[in-house]
Design a protein around this motif. Structure first.
Motif, PDB file in Angstrom:
ATOM      1  N   PHE A  44      -6.215  -4.066   9.785  1.00  0.00           N
ATOM      2  CA  PHE A  44      -7.346  -3.734  10.373  1.00  0.00           C
ATOM      3  C   PHE A  44      -6.970  -2.953  11.649  1.00  0.00           C
ATOM      4  CE2 PHE A  44      -7.994  -7.447   7.999  1.00  0.00           C
ATOM      5  CZ  PHE A  44      -9.348  -7.342   7.285  1.00  0.00           C
ATOM      6  N   ILE A  45      -7.553  -2.033  11.591  1.00  0.00           N
ATOM      7  CA  ILE A  45      -6.998  -0.756  12.872  1.00  0.00           C
ATOM      8  C   ILE A  45      -8.103  -0.427  13.699  1.00  0.00           C
ATOM      9  CG2 ILE A  45      -6.109   1.702  12.970  1.00  0.00           C
ATOM     10  CD1 ILE A  45      -5.168   1.466   9.975  1.00  0.00           C
ATOM     11  N   ILE A  67     -15.492   5.213   6.190  1.00  0.00           N
ATOM     12  CA  ILE A  67     -15.132   6.219   7.126  1.00  0.00           C
ATOM     13  C   ILE A  67     -13.690   6.823   6.730  1.00  0.00           C
ATOM     14  CG2 ILE A  67     -14.618   4.727   8.887  1.00  0.00           C
ATOM     15  CD1 ILE A  67     -16.030   6.341  10.704  1.00  0.00           C
ATOM     16  N   ALA A  68     -13.772   8.319   7.087  1.00  0.00           N
ATOM     17  CA  ALA A  68     -12.389   8.781   7.270  1.00  0.00           C
ATOM     18  C   ALA A  68     -12.180   9.468   8.510  1.00  0.00           C
ATOM     19  CB  ALA A  68     -12.207   9.966   5.869  1.00  0.00           C
ATOM     20  N   LEU A  69     -11.248   9.243   9.242  1.00  0.00           N
ATOM     21  CA  LEU A  69     -10.957   9.941  10.462  1.00  0.00           C
ATOM     22  C   LEU A  69      -9.650  10.345  10.795  1.00  0.00           C
ATOM     23  CD1 LEU A  69      -9.495   7.819  12.719  1.00  0.00           C
ATOM     24  CD2 LEU A  69     -11.527   6.379  12.201  1.00  0.00           C
ATOM     25  N   THR A  70      -9.582  11.341  11.594  1.00  0.00           N
ATOM     26  CA  THR A  70      -8.350  11.856  12.065  1.00  0.00           C
ATOM     27  C   THR A  70      -8.323  11.745  13.526  1.00  0.00           C
ATOM     28  OG1 THR A  70      -9.111  14.279  12.389  1.00  0.00           O
ATOM     29  CG2 THR A  70      -8.144  13.677  10.032  1.00  0.00           C
ATOM     30  N   GLY A  71      -7.252  11.803  14.087  1.00  0.00           N
ATOM     31  CA  GLY A  71      -7.090  11.304  15.458  1.00  0.00           C
ATOM     32  C   GLY A  71      -5.566  11.165  16.035  1.00  0.00           C
ATOM     33  N   SER A  72      -5.414  10.627  17.219  1.00  0.00           N
ATOM     34  CA  SER A  72      -4.258  10.393  17.686  1.00  0.00           C
ATOM     35  C   SER A  72      -3.883   8.839  17.881  1.00  0.00           C
ATOM     36  CB  SER A  72      -3.873  11.181  18.923  1.00  0.00           C
ATOM     37  OG  SER A  72      -4.839  11.063  19.951  1.00  0.00           O
ATOM     38  N   ILE A  73      -2.590   8.383  17.931  1.00  0.00           N
ATOM     39  CA  ILE A  73      -2.278   7.087  18.270  1.00  0.00           C
ATOM     40  C   ILE A  73      -2.065   6.840  19.813  1.00  0.00           C
ATOM     41  CG2 ILE A  73      -0.797   5.213  17.974  1.00  0.00           C
ATOM     42  CD1 ILE A  73      -0.134   6.607  15.173  1.00  0.00           C
ATOM     43  N   THR A  74      -2.933   5.839  20.309  1.00  0.00           N
ATOM     44  CA  THR A  74      -2.529   5.538  21.724  1.00  0.00           C
ATOM     45  C   THR A  74      -2.230   3.992  21.922  1.00  0.00           C
ATOM     46  OG1 THR A  74      -4.747   7.092  22.107  1.00  0.00           O
ATOM     47  CG2 THR A  74      -3.978   5.803  24.075  1.00  0.00           C
ATOM     48  N   LYS A  81      -5.031 -12.076  31.645  1.00  0.00           N
ATOM     49  CA  LYS A  81      -5.646 -12.659  32.729  1.00  0.00           C
ATOM     50  C   LYS A  81      -4.490 -13.789  33.246  1.00  0.00           C
ATOM     51  CE  LYS A  81     -10.214 -12.350  31.952  1.00  0.00           C
ATOM     52  NZ  LYS A  81     -11.655 -12.844  31.341  1.00  0.00           N
ATOM     53  N   GLN A  82      -3.701 -14.245  32.242  1.00  0.00           N
ATOM     54  CA  GLN A  82      -2.711 -15.238  32.342  1.00  0.00           C
ATOM     55  C   GLN A  82      -1.326 -14.462  33.096  1.00  0.00           C
ATOM     56  OE1 GLN A  82      -4.492 -15.215  29.530  1.00  0.00           O
ATOM     57  NE2 GLN A  82      -5.753 -16.611  30.210  1.00  0.00           N
ATOM     58  N   GLY A  83      -1.304 -13.290  33.324  1.00  0.00           N
ATOM     59  CA  GLY A  83      -0.267 -12.503  33.835  1.00  0.00           C
ATOM     60  C   GLY A  83       0.860 -12.296  32.584  1.00  0.00           C
ATOM     61  N   ASN A  84       0.446 -12.293  31.479  1.00  0.00           N
ATOM     62  CA  ASN A  84       1.513 -11.735  30.375  1.00  0.00           C
ATOM     63  C   ASN A  84       1.363 -10.271  30.233  1.00  0.00           C
ATOM     64  OD1 ASN A  84       2.106 -14.651  29.975  1.00  0.00           O
ATOM     65  ND2 ASN A  84       0.502 -14.941  28.704  1.00  0.00           N
ATOM     66  N   LYS A  85       2.562  -9.757  29.957  1.00  0.00           N
ATOM     67  CA  LYS A  85       2.571  -8.364  29.706  1.00  0.00           C
ATOM     68  C   LYS A  85       1.963  -8.120  28.163  1.00  0.00           C
ATOM     69  CE  LYS A  85       5.491  -6.750  33.174  1.00  0.00           C
ATOM     70  NZ  LYS A  85       6.402  -5.875  33.580  1.00  0.00           N
ATOM     71  N   ARG A  86       1.114  -7.165  27.819  1.00  0.00           N
ATOM     72  CA  ARG A  86       0.668  -7.109  26.547  1.00  0.00           C
ATOM     73  C   ARG A  86       0.703  -5.572  26.196  1.00  0.00           C
ATOM     74  NH1 ARG A  86       0.009 -11.862  23.610  1.00  0.00           N
ATOM     75  NH2 ARG A  86      -0.810 -13.368  25.125  1.00  0.00           N
ATOM     76  N   LYS A  87       0.542  -5.320  24.980  1.00  0.00           N
ATOM     77  CA  LYS A  87       0.536  -3.871  24.394  1.00  0.00           C
ATOM     78  C   LYS A  87      -0.826  -3.622  23.356  1.00  0.00           C
ATOM     79  CE  LYS A  87       3.439  -0.180  22.826  1.00  0.00           C
ATOM     80  NZ  LYS A  87       5.003   0.315  22.616  1.00  0.00           N
ATOM     81  N   SER A  88      -1.467  -2.799  23.389  1.00  0.00           N
ATOM     82  CA  SER A  88      -2.324  -2.789  22.288  1.00  0.00           C
ATOM     83  C   SER A  88      -2.323  -1.041  21.568  1.00  0.00           C
ATOM     84  CB  SER A  88      -3.727  -2.695  23.021  1.00  0.00           C
ATOM     85  OG  SER A  88      -4.205  -1.637  23.820  1.00  0.00           O
ATOM     86  N   VAL A  89      -2.464  -0.990  20.631  1.00  0.00           N
ATOM     87  CA  VAL A  89      -2.528   0.131  19.933  1.00  0.00           C
ATOM     88  C   VAL A  89      -3.745   0.530  19.145  1.00  0.00           C
ATOM     89  CG1 VAL A  89      -1.208   1.684  17.888  1.00  0.00           C
ATOM     90  CG2 VAL A  89       0.273  -0.160  19.518  1.00  0.00           C
ATOM     91  N   GLU A  90      -4.307   1.785  19.321  1.00  0.00           N
ATOM     92  CA  GLU A  90      -5.655   1.999  18.496  1.00  0.00           C
ATOM     93  C   GLU A  90      -5.645   3.775  18.250  1.00  0.00           C
ATOM     94  OE1 GLU A  90      -8.542   1.163  21.728  1.00  0.00           O
ATOM     95  OE2 GLU A  90      -7.824   2.872  22.954  1.00  0.00           O
ATOM     96  N   ILE A  91      -6.385   4.046  17.455  1.00  0.00           N
ATOM     97  CA  ILE A  91      -6.497   5.460  17.255  1.00  0.00           C
ATOM     98  C   ILE A  91      -7.517   6.040  17.701  1.00  0.00           C
ATOM     99  CG2 ILE A  91      -6.988   7.250  15.327  1.00  0.00           C
ATOM    100  CD1 ILE A  91      -5.589   5.284  13.447  1.00  0.00           C
TER     101      ILE A  91
END
Length: 139
Positions: A44-45, A67-74, A81-91
Motif C-alpha cells: 500500500f503505497i 491508476i498508473a502513475l509516474t513521479g518521484s519518491i519523497t 506528538k510523543q517526541g519520537n522521530k519518524r520517517k514517511s515515504v511517499e510518491i
C-alpha cells in the motif's frame, strides 16, 4: 541523479481534494500494488499530487479504480506528538493515467431505456435512390 517511480494499482480510498492556505490544490491517496512474484502480498503505497494533477485525480478517480502513475519518491523526517522521530515515504505524482476498461471505471454496462434501432426499423427518408442509366464503365 535519478529519482523516478512508476506504479500501477487500485486506489484504496476516495481521493479528497484539499487546498493549502496559499490556494494550491493537493490530494493524498494510497495505491494497492501486488508484488511482482507473489499475488498474496500487496504493498500500500502513499501518494500525493499537487495542482492540476490533484484536481484531475479528485475529479476522475474513485476508490477501487485502477491508476498508473509516474513521479518521484519523497522521504520526510518528522517528530510525532510523543517526541519520537519518524520517517514517511511517499510518491509525488507527476503524471497519472487511466487503466482497465472503460466499463470497469463506469461501474459496468449502462442500461438504455430504448433498444438501439435495427436496420429494418431505420428511417430512410434522408436517402434518395441512385439511378445508374449508363451502362458504360468509366475505365
Amino acid at each position: 541523479m535519478i529519482n523516478n517511480a512508476v506504479i500501477m494499482g487500485r486506489l484504496t480510498y476516495e481521493p479528497e481534494l484539499r487546498t493549502t492556505p496559499q490556494g494550491t490544490s493537493v490530494v493524498r491517496f494510497s495505491v494497492a500494488c501486488e508484488r511482482k512474484y507473489s499475488r498474496e502480498e500487496t504493498d500500500f503505497i502513499d501518494c500525493i499530487a499537487w495542482r492540476k494533477t490533484a484536481e484531475f485525480i479528485s475529479q476522475y478517480f474513485h476508490k477501487g479504480d485502477m491508476i498508473a502513475l509516474t513521479g518521484s519518491i519523497t522521504a520526510n523526517n518528522y517528530t510525532d506528538k510523543q517526541g519520537n522521530k519518524r520517517k514517511s515515504v511517499e510518491i509525488t505524482a507527476d503524471n497519472v493515467s487511466f487503466c482497465g476498461s472503460k466499463s470497469e471505471r463506469t461501474g459496468g454496462m449502462q442500461q438504455y431505456a430504448q433498444p438501439a434501432p435495427t436496420y429494418a426499423a431505420a428511417d430512410n427518408s434522408d436517402f434518395e435512390e441512385i439511378v445508374d442509366d449508363d451502362d458504360d464503365l468509366p475505365f
